[in-house]
Design a protein around this motif. Structure first.
Motif, PDB file in Angstrom:
ATOM      1  N   ASP A 225      93.141  60.004  59.270  1.00 15.31           N
ATOM      2  CA  ASP A 225      91.702  60.945  59.718  1.00 15.31           C
ATOM      3  C   ASP A 225      92.041  62.169  59.521  1.00 15.31           C
ATOM      4  N   LEU A 226      93.460  62.828  59.764  1.00 15.44           N
ATOM      5  CA  LEU A 226      93.708  64.011  60.022  1.00 15.44           C
ATOM      6  C   LEU A 226      95.011  64.295  59.306  1.00 15.44           C
ATOM      7  N   VAL A 227      95.272  65.189  58.319  1.00 15.62           N
ATOM      8  CA  VAL A 227      96.464  65.376  57.713  1.00 15.62           C
ATOM      9  C   VAL A 227      96.872  67.035  58.026  1.00 15.62           C
ATOM     10  N   LEU A 228      98.123  67.148  58.373  1.00 16.62           N
ATOM     11  CA  LEU A 228      98.611  68.586  58.610  1.00 16.62           C
ATOM     12  C   LEU A 228      99.661  68.897  57.498  1.00 16.62           C
ATOM     13  N   CYS A 229      99.348  69.723  56.846  1.00 13.54           N
ATOM     14  CA  CYS A 229     100.433  70.204  55.769  1.00 13.54           C
ATOM     15  C   CYS A 229     100.588  71.686  55.836  1.00 13.54           C
ATOM     16  N   SER A 255      86.124  61.912  53.944  1.00 11.32           N
ATOM     17  CA  SER A 255      85.782  62.836  55.029  1.00 11.32           C
ATOM     18  C   SER A 255      86.884  63.063  55.921  1.00 11.32           C
ATOM     19  N   GLY A 256      88.027  62.847  55.517  1.00 10.64           N
ATOM     20  CA  GLY A 256      89.074  63.101  56.516  1.00 10.64           C
ATOM     21  C   GLY A 256      89.432  64.687  56.538  1.00 10.64           C
ATOM     22  N   GLY A 257      90.292  65.304  57.513  1.00  7.86           N
ATOM     23  CA  GLY A 257      90.522  66.556  57.657  1.00  7.86           C
ATOM     24  C   GLY A 257      91.672  67.080  57.328  1.00  7.86           C
ATOM     25  N   LEU A 258      91.941  68.005  56.797  1.00  2.89           N
ATOM     26  CA  LEU A 258      93.276  68.488  56.079  1.00  2.89           C
ATOM     27  C   LEU A 258      93.278  70.042  56.852  1.00  2.89           C
ATOM     28  N   PHE A 273      89.205  69.450  48.085  1.00  2.00           N
ATOM     29  CA  PHE A 273      88.939  69.694  49.549  1.00  2.00           C
ATOM     30  C   PHE A 273      87.953  70.908  49.461  1.00  2.00           C
ATOM     31  N   ARG A 274      87.230  70.924  50.512  1.00  2.49           N
ATOM     32  CA  ARG A 274      86.491  72.195  50.786  1.00  2.49           C
ATOM     33  C   ARG A 274      86.573  72.632  52.252  1.00  2.49           C
ATOM     34  N   LEU A 275      86.213  73.693  52.897  1.00  2.00           N
ATOM     35  CA  LEU A 275      86.390  74.105  54.000  1.00  2.00           C
ATOM     36  C   LEU A 275      85.352  73.488  54.648  1.00  2.00           C
ATOM     37  N   ASN A 276      85.611  72.907  55.868  1.00  2.00           N
ATOM     38  CA  ASN A 276      84.838  72.319  56.824  1.00  2.00           C
ATOM     39  C   ASN A 276      83.742  73.120  57.398  1.00  2.00           C
ATOM     40  N   PRO A 277      82.432  72.870  57.248  1.00  2.00           N
ATOM     41  CA  PRO A 277      81.439  73.910  57.825  1.00  2.00           C
ATOM     42  C   PRO A 277      81.876  74.033  59.306  1.00  2.00           C
ATOM     43  N   GLU A 284      88.070  69.678  54.422  1.00  2.00           N
ATOM     44  CA  GLU A 284      87.752  68.181  54.417  1.00  2.00           C
ATOM     45  C   GLU A 284      87.819  67.775  53.028  1.00  2.00           C
ATOM     46  N   LYS A 285      88.073  66.521  52.819  1.00  2.00           N
ATOM     47  CA  LYS A 285      88.178  65.743  51.544  1.00  2.00           C
ATOM     48  C   LYS A 285      86.763  65.629  51.035  1.00  2.00           C
TER      49      LYS A 285
END
Ligand SMILES: C[S@@+](CC[C@H](N)C(=O)[O-])C[C@H]1O[C@@H](n2cnc3c(N)ncnc32)[C@H](O)[C@@H]1O
Lengths: 295, 121
Positions: A225-229, A255-258, A273-277, A284-285
């Protein structure tokens, strides 16, 4: 600390004059690092190459970088190349690095919880473990407060040496005083002699540590659901960076988050990916069947 | 500009702390023991107190107790800064109302990190 796995700040130790190295030797080391990790030795960091390798050279009784390179190339010591790579990667990290990120993490996971599913988080390039441990602390305390489940946390890094320290959950006095609120130290650590601080097993057990090279290995399965890199791809060359973004995307749920490091962006780097609104530095993917799965 | 009162019986420690704190844009005042610190607080309340534990005349703990009894408002943030690095001491400090705790020796990064945690920078 700028690099390496030492926790004593380098400035506290008077470094002996590093031995001179030939350009060829430096080139071999740079190629080795890039082949194994996708990272380039950036010019401003290359001056430190000899300093960070000095402990290893001492241990192997090698006097110059040229001798070290020959020892790598002649293959007599298969573990040497890995040790050199471990020494060269920048492992700098701290507890609750960029603290506001941890609010974003909790908010993101809170929306997943509403679906009734146990959320999954992947900490990529987790170094010596401070990042996944900070996540675990945030959720364990939230669990104690309001009873919400603790997400499953998978933490990976290319460096075995960094992972070994992460798994041991052992930190120096300097490390536990970087970003870690004192109440968290009291709650989640035990003090030992020699200023060593050990993470309580009940916290550590929430994290599965695994060795994984982001540019060449398949990601952990299951969908995150969420990836930290964060602060991992900073020195990646363009091509490995593309592959890395693909691997990250393929490991994420729709729509997972990065979350990237403070100075990093996806803009102009990838179209996966694009910036989550909602902002807050969350990416977000982009959904669709176009995202290739790594072989 | 936020003010930090550095309380330590070692002149050297005060000097090192002052140097770092000033580069972090804090205004620094100094006290050599708990009593001097109390006097300084009655004169004008600092935003944060960097507080040694073991000092002659009045210890850091006694200073904290006296500060509470004096009902000084607004309450300054308290960051202990001591060679006492055992869990029992840390717990006692938190129970006495300390906001943060630094185990000596400290360096610039430690001080910076702890001041961030108490919202001073
Ligand atoms: C600067 S640290 C960042 C640690 C943590 N994410 C943070 O932001 O505090 C970078 C980490 O990325 C790891 N790393 C570098 N190249 C990698 C690769 N190709 N695959 C996996 N990890 C890598 C390094 O070993 C190092 O531990």
């Amino acid at each position: 600390m700028a690099s390496g796995l030492r926790s004593v700040p380098p400035k506290a130790i008077a470094p002996p004059a590093p031995p001179m190295a030939s350009i060829q030797a430096l080139n071999v080391l740079a190629a080795l690092l890039e082949a194994r990790t996708g990272q380039q030795i950036v010019r401003h960091r290359s001056t430190r190459v000899d300093t960070v390798l000095l402990p290893l050279m001492r241990e192997r009784r090698l006097e110059t970088l040229d001798q070290l390179v020959i020892a790598i190339l002649d293959g007599s010591d298969p573990s040497l190349a890995g040790r050199v790579v471990d020494a060269l990667v920048n492992c700098e990290t701290s507890f609750f690095r960029d603290p506001h990120v941890f609010d974003t993490i909790v908010e993101t996971i809170a929306t997943v919880e509403k679906t009734g599913r146990r959320a999954r988080i992947w900490s990529v390039g987790c170094s010596t473990g401070q990042e996944p441990l900070s996540i675990a602390m945030a959720f364990a305390e939230r669990h104690e407060r309001i009873g919400t489940p603790i997400p499953e946390i998978v933490a990976t890094d290319v460096s075995e040496a960094a992972l070994a320290r992460a798994r041991a959950g052992s930190y120096t006095q300097f490390e536990v005083q970087r970003g870690l609120p004192i109440r968290h130290l009291v709650r989640w650590f035990e003090g030992r002699a020699d200023n060593e601080w050990i993470v309580r097993p009940e916290l550590l057990r929430h994290i599965a540590f695994r060795q994984m090279n982001l540019v060449s290995d398949p990601p952990p399965g299951g969908g995150f659901d969420l990836v930290l890199c964060r602060n991992v791809m900073l020195y990646f060359a363009a091509e490995p960076k593309q592959r890395a973004f693909q691997t990250l995307a393929s490991a994420m749920r729709p729509s997972g988050g990065l979350i990237l490091g403070a100075g990093e962006t996806v803009i102009g780097q990838t179209d996966l990916f694009r910036l989550n609104p909602g902002g807050r530095g969350l990416y977000e993917k982009i959904d669709g069947d176009t995202v290739p799965r790594p072989a | 500009m936020k003010t930090c009162l550095v309380v330590d019986d070692s002149k050297v420690i005060r000097k090192v702390a002052r140097h770092i704190l000033e580069t972090l844009d804090l205004e620094v005042r100094e006290a050599g023991d708990g009593r001097e610190a109390l006097e300084a607080c009655l004169e004008s309340v600092p935003d944060v107190v960097l507080l040694d534990w073991n000092m002659p005349v009045m210890s850091g703990m006694d200073f904290l107790r006296a500060l509470r009894e004096a009902r000084i408002e607004p309450r300054p943030r308290i960051v202990f800064c001591t060679t006492e690095n055992g869990m029992a001491h840390i717990r006692a400090a938190i129970d006495a109302g300390a906001d943060e705790y630094i185990m000596k020796p400290f360096d610039r990064e430690t001080l910076e990190s702890k001041l961030q945690l108490v919202g001073m920078i």
